[in-house]
Design a protein around this motif. Sequence first.
Motif, PDB file in Angstrom:
ATOM      1  N   THR A 168      13.536  13.190  -8.596  1.00 53.90           N
ATOM      2  CA  THR A 168      14.074  13.342  -9.958  1.00 53.90           C
ATOM      3  C   THR A 168      13.637  14.666 -10.570  1.00 53.90           C
ATOM      4  N   VAL A 169      12.415  15.091 -10.254  1.00 50.66           N
ATOM      5  CA  VAL A 169      11.911  16.364 -10.789  1.00 50.66           C
ATOM      6  C   VAL A 169      12.677  17.545 -10.202  1.00 50.66           C
ATOM      7  N   VAL A 170      12.896  17.520  -8.890  1.00 53.63           N
ATOM      8  CA  VAL A 170      13.643  18.606  -8.241  1.00 53.63           C
ATOM      9  C   VAL A 170      15.057  18.694  -8.813  1.00 53.63           C
ATOM     10  N   PHE A 171      15.700  17.546  -8.943  1.00 53.32           N
ATOM     11  CA  PHE A 171      17.061  17.527  -9.497  1.00 53.32           C
ATOM     12  C   PHE A 171      17.063  18.058 -10.925  1.00 53.32           C
ATOM     13  N   ALA A 172      16.070  17.639 -11.718  1.00 54.24           N
ATOM     14  CA  ALA A 172      16.002  18.085 -13.113  1.00 54.24           C
ATOM     15  C   ALA A 172      15.817  19.598 -13.202  1.00 54.24           C
ATOM     16  N   GLY A 228       0.471  21.627  -7.810  1.00 56.75           N
ATOM     17  CA  GLY A 228       0.545  20.204  -7.512  1.00 56.75           C
ATOM     18  C   GLY A 228       1.968  19.736  -7.281  1.00 56.75           C
ATOM     19  N   VAL A 229       2.889  20.181  -8.142  1.00 57.60           N
ATOM     20  CA  VAL A 229       4.294  19.809  -7.992  1.00 57.60           C
ATOM     21  C   VAL A 229       4.872  20.388  -6.706  1.00 57.60           C
ATOM     22  N   ALA A 230       4.501  21.633  -6.386  1.00 53.65           N
ATOM     23  CA  ALA A 230       4.990  22.265  -5.157  1.00 53.65           C
ATOM     24  C   ALA A 230       4.553  21.481  -3.923  1.00 53.65           C
ATOM     25  N   ILE A 231       3.303  21.017  -3.922  1.00 56.75           N
ATOM     26  CA  ILE A 231       2.811  20.216  -2.796  1.00 56.75           C
ATOM     27  C   ILE A 231       3.566  18.896  -2.717  1.00 56.75           C
ATOM     28  N   CYS A 232       3.823  18.280  -3.871  1.00 55.63           N
ATOM     29  CA  CYS A 232       4.579  17.024  -3.889  1.00 55.63           C
ATOM     30  C   CYS A 232       5.997  17.233  -3.355  1.00 55.63           C
ATOM     31  N   ILE A 233       6.617  18.349  -3.727  1.00 58.20           N
ATOM     32  CA  ILE A 233       7.979  18.632  -3.263  1.00 58.20           C
ATOM     33  C   ILE A 233       7.988  18.847  -1.749  1.00 58.20           C
ATOM     34  N   ALA A 234       7.056  19.647  -1.246  1.00 60.11           N
ATOM     35  CA  ALA A 234       6.983  19.882   0.196  1.00 60.11           C
ATOM     36  C   ALA A 234       6.730  18.578   0.944  1.00 60.11           C
ATOM     37  N   SER A 235       5.845  17.756   0.405  1.00 62.93           N
ATOM     38  CA  SER A 235       5.529  16.475   1.043  1.00 62.93           C
ATOM     39  C   SER A 235       6.710  15.523   0.983  1.00 62.93           C
ATOM     40  N   CYS A 236       7.464  15.584  -0.096  1.00 64.76           N
ATOM     41  CA  CYS A 236       8.671  14.764  -0.234  1.00 64.76           C
ATOM     42  C   CYS A 236       9.662  15.084   0.887  1.00 64.76           C
ATOM     43  N   VAL A 237       9.824  16.367   1.159  1.00 67.01           N
ATOM     44  CA  VAL A 237      10.724  16.792   2.239  1.00 67.01           C
ATOM     45  C   VAL A 237      10.216  16.299   3.585  1.00 67.01           C
ATOM     46  N   ILE A 238       8.909  16.453   3.828  1.00 65.48           N
ATOM     47  CA  ILE A 238       8.324  16.022   5.100  1.00 65.48           C
ATOM     48  C   ILE A 238       8.465  14.511   5.276  1.00 65.48           C
ATOM     49  N   MET A 239       8.191  13.747   4.210  1.00 69.65           N
ATOM     50  CA  MET A 239       8.333  12.292   4.271  1.00 69.65           C
ATOM     51  C   MET A 239       9.747  11.875   4.631  1.00 69.65           C
ATOM     52  N   TYR A 263       0.808  -1.220   0.000  1.00 66.90           N
ATOM     53  CA  TYR A 263       0.000   0.000   0.000  1.00 66.90           C
ATOM     54  C   TYR A 263       0.845   1.275   0.000  1.00 66.90           C
ATOM     55  N   LEU A 264       2.145   1.138   0.269  1.00 75.33           N
ATOM     56  CA  LEU A 264       3.029   2.303   0.237  1.00 75.33           C
ATOM     57  C   LEU A 264       3.735   2.475  -1.109  1.00 75.33           C
ATOM     58  N   LEU A 265       3.636   1.478  -1.975  1.00 71.67           N
ATOM     59  CA  LEU A 265       4.352   1.538  -3.261  1.00 71.67           C
ATOM     60  C   LEU A 265       4.040   2.812  -4.057  1.00 71.67           C
ATOM     61  N   PRO A 266       2.770   3.177  -4.283  1.00 70.46           N
ATOM     62  CA  PRO A 266       2.502   4.382  -5.094  1.00 70.46           C
ATOM     63  C   PRO A 266       3.108   5.657  -4.510  1.00 70.46           C
ATOM     64  N   LEU A 267       2.971   5.848  -3.189  1.00 74.18           N
ATOM     65  CA  LEU A 267       3.468   7.078  -2.580  1.00 74.18           C
ATOM     66  C   LEU A 267       4.986   7.078  -2.466  1.00 74.18           C
ATOM     67  N   HIS A 268       5.590   5.925  -2.258  1.00 77.53           N
ATOM     68  CA  HIS A 268       7.053   5.855  -2.227  1.00 77.53           C
ATOM     69  C   HIS A 268       7.639   6.128  -3.609  1.00 77.53           C
ATOM     70  N   MET A 269       6.987   5.610  -4.648  1.00 75.45           N
ATOM     71  CA  MET A 269       7.476   5.883  -5.998  1.00 75.45           C
ATOM     72  C   MET A 269       7.253   7.347  -6.373  1.00 75.45           C
ATOM     73  N   ALA A 270       6.167   7.936  -5.867  1.00 72.71           N
ATOM     74  CA  ALA A 270       5.956   9.374  -6.083  1.00 72.71           C
ATOM     75  C   ALA A 270       7.057  10.174  -5.397  1.00 72.71           C
ATOM     76  N   TRP A 271       7.490   9.733  -4.219  1.00 70.17           N
ATOM     77  CA  TRP A 271       8.600  10.373  -3.497  1.00 70.17           C
ATOM     78  C   TRP A 271       9.865  10.337  -4.348  1.00 70.17           C
ATOM     79  N   GLY A 272      10.202   9.160  -4.864  1.00 70.45           N
ATOM     80  CA  GLY A 272      11.392   9.044  -5.700  1.00 70.45           C
ATOM     81  C   GLY A 272      11.275   9.851  -6.978  1.00 70.45           C
ATOM     82  N   ALA A 273      10.091   9.825  -7.600  1.00 70.51           N
ATOM     83  CA  ALA A 273       9.877  10.590  -8.829  1.00 70.51           C
ATOM     84  C   ALA A 273       9.992  12.089  -8.571  1.00 70.51           C
TER      85      ALA A 273
END
Length: 254
Positions: free
Chosen positions: A170-174, A207-218, A157-167
């Motif tokens: 890659t977006v931030v680095f890009a 949407g991307v900004a929320i994902c980035i902030a959430s990535c940091v929190i995770m 059940y964590l696979l989608p959100l963990h892969m979103a974290w990794g993805a």
Amino acid sequence: MNFRSTSVQFRLSKLSREEFSKELYRPGVISLTRIVWGSLGGGLLLGLIAILSSQTGIKVLYPPLAATCFINTTCVYLRVARPKSVIIGHTVASICGLAGVWIGNYIDPGAEFIIPLKLGLSVVLAAVFMQIFDADHPPAAATAAIPAILPLPMPWYLLPLHMAWGATITVVFAFIWNRVWFEFPARDIDNYVKNAGLYMEKVQIAGVAICIASCVIMSFQLVSPVFRISGLCGMAAGIVILGTHHFKISSQVS
């Protein structure tokens, strides 16, 4: 003397930027700039993901993200390298991979055909839903296939959100790596107006900004369960915003 030096530096800078143009920095052109800068970026990016994963305890599937690292640093002018395609592509494909496994187990054709059935179902579903969610991203097909053949390094059940974290990493680095030389994400037929300095729609940026902030929190999940839960919830919210906004646009156009 200073004027000449400045003039030479300007010409060299202009020449360097021309080497990163859409005509030269793309598949089909053997470019030393792309070979060096793009390849170095891809390697550094995957190494960074591996380090962060080990330090944060957030497990991901490396093979599909490795392909994403390549695309995000060497094929940056393609639509499949855009932030939405990367984040939503891996998320949707993760869900489709799990669904393919569940459906295959339900049908249960026998040991000889169970793996091919799961693989076929997973990739078919991923292909369909990546197109529906306007998030075509070829490496994500591997994200869909892996649950059918290998044990997952995290609870299913964590696979989608963990892969979103990794993805998201890659977006931030890009963003950082590519914008040293050129606009990223690149302008295309559907993204030709700048918002906040980016060729992205405002909703996509949010949407991307929320994902980035959430990535940091995770990434601080080992510090406290609060970070883990809030980060996962925030990532889910960012995915919903990023992945569904085009449905409203499509309905307005029709």
